[in-house]
Design a protein around this motif. Sequence first.
Motif, PDB file in Angstrom:
ATOM      1  N   SER A 124       9.278  23.012   5.258  1.00 39.71           N
ATOM      2  CA  SER A 124      10.263  21.942   5.283  1.00 39.71           C
ATOM      3  C   SER A 124      10.310  21.308   6.677  1.00 39.71           C
ATOM      4  O   SER A 124       9.448  21.608   7.516  1.00 39.71           O
ATOM      5  CB  SER A 124      11.628  22.495   4.868  1.00 39.71           C
ATOM      6  N   ASP A 211      12.588  17.973   0.481  1.00 44.96           N
ATOM      7  CA  ASP A 211      12.326  19.181  -0.295  1.00 44.96           C
ATOM      8  C   ASP A 211      11.209  19.977   0.363  1.00 44.96           C
ATOM      9  O   ASP A 211      10.463  19.447   1.186  1.00 44.96           O
ATOM     10  CB  ASP A 211      11.884  18.794  -1.709  1.00 44.96           C
ATOM     11  N   THR A 212      11.089  21.228  -0.032  1.00 42.31           N
ATOM     12  CA  THR A 212       9.965  22.020   0.486  1.00 42.31           C
ATOM     13  C   THR A 212       8.665  21.447  -0.077  1.00 42.31           C
ATOM     14  O   THR A 212       8.636  20.947  -1.200  1.00 42.31           O
ATOM     15  CB  THR A 212      10.098  23.505   0.100  1.00 42.31           C
TER      16      THR A 212
END
Length: 269
Positions: A124, A211-212
């Motif tokens: 992230s 978001d990751t």
Amino acid sequence: MPSVPFKLVGTLALAIALPFAATACGGGGDSSKIVIGTKYDQPGLGQKKPDGTMSGFDVDVAKYVANELGYPEDKIEWKEAPSPQRETLIQNGQVEYIVGTYSITDARKEKVDFAGPYLLTGQSLLVRADNNDITGAASLENNKKLCSVSGSTPAQNIKDKYPKVQLQQFDTYSACVDALKNGVIDAVTTDEVILAGFAAQSPGTFKIVGDTFSEERYGIGLKKGDTELRKKINDALEKMESSGAWKEAFERNLGPAGIQTPAPPAVDR
Ligand code: GLU
């Protein structure tokens, strides 16, 4: 050269060899100790406090495993294992194993083996709390300076997927976070759990955005081919997970960073 009695040669050879015989199990020649590698600068995961004590989720996992192997806490010798040095530390026998936000990858498996996984996370971005124009990895291509650590999977991932981003590679994430605080760089990238630990340490200073964008499976790195140690560590991890100690350690170390406690992953056998 005068002939030297055989026995004396043997004794001499032993005297010369012994000081070099110290392995990770006998760091400094004390065979009752185990040397474990971890990070020293990652709050919530692996951190060496000013008083010398160690704390974090990785530290607790490492301690639990060591205890199962027969080494209570006072028999552990900690060694700092920065990202770019991990494989070498294991290959040289300077540590018995490493618990240090260490992702299991095929490239690393050429050099070391992994027990686990014991935690799943993903890459992230961390930015200053007042930043509004960085929304995800693609927005970094807009002339932003990104910091990560050499030898890490997130740095490699950026080079592969976002080659236009200005990536600066430091030795540690704490150095990246300091540079972010000082305005020298615009964002830090690594695993979300690591970023959350830093954010929690300085409330109101940073935020995680987007978001990751990768899957990181944390394993315990050990010498390649040591199937017996790998099995013992996997047994210890399963016991830690089924006994509730894993959940308790996660909540204590990463709960304050606002991360929901996930289900522990199944270990690869
Ligand atoms: N988990 C990633 C890796 O193993 C990033 C964290 C780290 O560098 O320790 O490279």
